[in-house]
Design a protein around this motif. Structure first.
Motif, PDB file in Angstrom:
ATOM      1  N   GLN A  68      40.837   8.296 -21.166  1.00 28.54           N
ATOM      2  CA  GLN A  68      41.488   7.557 -22.125  1.00 28.54           C
ATOM      3  C   GLN A  68      42.627   7.347 -22.155  1.00 28.54           C
ATOM      4  OE1 GLN A  68      41.276   9.961 -25.878  1.00 28.54           O
ATOM      5  NE2 GLN A  68      40.952   8.196 -27.092  1.00 28.54           N
ATOM      6  N   GLU A  69      43.450   8.190 -21.679  1.00 22.81           N
ATOM      7  CA  GLU A  69      45.050   8.173 -21.421  1.00 22.81           C
ATOM      8  C   GLU A  69      45.222   6.980 -20.486  1.00 22.81           C
ATOM      9  OE1 GLU A  69      48.693  10.476 -19.356  1.00 22.81           O
ATOM     10  OE2 GLU A  69      47.297  11.615 -20.851  1.00 22.81           O
ATOM     11  N   LYS A  70      44.660   6.833 -19.432  1.00 26.30           N
ATOM     12  CA  LYS A  70      44.611   5.613 -18.322  1.00 26.30           C
ATOM     13  C   LYS A  70      44.218   4.173 -18.833  1.00 26.30           C
ATOM     14  CE  LYS A  70      43.531   4.703 -13.691  1.00 26.30           C
ATOM     15  NZ  LYS A  70      42.937   4.814 -12.493  1.00 26.30           N
ATOM     16  N   SER A  71      42.947   4.274 -19.699  1.00 28.38           N
ATOM     17  CA  SER A  71      42.432   2.998 -20.010  1.00 28.38           C
ATOM     18  C   SER A  71      42.880   2.542 -21.392  1.00 28.38           C
ATOM     19  CB  SER A  71      41.136   2.818 -19.706  1.00 28.38           C
ATOM     20  OG  SER A  71      40.464   3.556 -20.462  1.00 28.38           O
ATOM     21  N   GLY A  72      43.218   3.702 -22.263  1.00 26.25           N
ATOM     22  CA  GLY A  72      43.614   3.323 -23.773  1.00 26.25           C
ATOM     23  C   GLY A  72      42.353   3.388 -24.349  1.00 26.25           C
ATOM     24  N   PHE A  73      41.215   3.687 -24.019  1.00 22.26           N
ATOM     25  CA  PHE A  73      39.822   3.918 -24.844  1.00 22.26           C
ATOM     26  C   PHE A  73      38.919   4.943 -23.907  1.00 22.26           C
ATOM     27  CE2 PHE A  73      39.216   0.245 -22.360  1.00 22.26           C
ATOM     28  CZ  PHE A  73      37.610   0.147 -21.631  1.00 22.26           C
ATOM     29  N   ILE A  74      38.040   5.310 -24.517  1.00 24.64           N
ATOM     30  CA  ILE A  74      36.939   6.174 -23.585  1.00 24.64           C
ATOM     31  C   ILE A  74      35.556   5.284 -23.482  1.00 24.64           C
ATOM     32  CG2 ILE A  74      35.345   7.841 -23.823  1.00 24.64           C
ATOM     33  CD1 ILE A  74      37.376   9.384 -25.759  1.00 24.64           C
TER      34      ILE A  74
END
Length: 193
Positions: free
Chosen positions: A29-35
């Motif tokens: 989530q932190e890397k892509s901005g969503f899960i």
């Protein structure tokens, strides 16, 4: 109109997950901005989640003669053959980003033989599709064609393993009614500068 569910099975709450799974999901989530929904759907069964992502990472993140974009091409082409909406959409987004090409994923998904890819990549996808749809028919001629394009035994194994793994993943995504995240649809549509 209410958003449809992301899958047919219960989606666990993040705070209820084992620490290692929660940490992995939060890192993504932190890397892509969503899960990505695949993480939430598979978290329903923690042991299988761990096994799935361990094999996924072993296949998709390793060094070798196949680029990360080529590995994604295999996923997109075979997932289309298996009619897996989730994997075509999600891995199509990753392919667009890894190839820095806003058109390639759609081309590969629809008809890789007409896509703007190399002859080597077409041979790679021909082999992957044969593994995906009729692995029982793979023979020495198939390996010889790969070799003509500089793809040796180890690359053949990688191609086959990716096609086989995502065949399983495609079937599971379809049975669980896994819905692609809306975020995937626009990712990588404009070339990177």
């Amino acid at each position: 109109m209410p958003q449809p569910p992301i899958g047919r099975f219960p989606i666990p709450e993040l705070h209820d997950l084992p620490e290692d799974i929660r940490a992995r999901i939060l890192a993504v989530q932190e890397k892509s901005g969503f899960i990505p929904n695949v993480f939430l759907v598979l978290a329903h069964r923690p042991d299988e989640f761990r096994a799935f992502f361990a094999y996924h990472d072993a296949l998709m993140d390793k060094p070798g003669k196949l680029t990360k974009a080529e590995r994604e091409m295999i996923v997109v082409a075979t997932s289309n053959a298996n009619q897996c909406q989730y994997c075509v959409v999600a891995h199509g987004a990753i392919l667009r980003i890894r190839a820095n090409d806003p058109l390639v994923a759609d081309q590969v998904a629809i008809n890789y033989r007409k896509a703007d890819i190399t002859e080597r990549q077409k041979a790679m996808l021909d082999f992957a599709m044969k593994v995906s749809t009729s692995a029982w028919a793979v023979n020495e001629t198939d390996f010889a064609v790969l070799k003509q394009h500089g793809l040796e035994e180890e690359e053949a194994w990688d191609i086959a393993a990716i096609a086989a793994f995502f065949g399983m993943s495609n079937r599971l995504a379809n049975v669980t009614s896994m819905r692609p995240n809306d975020e995937f649809y626009m990712m990588g549509r404009a070339p990177l500068q």
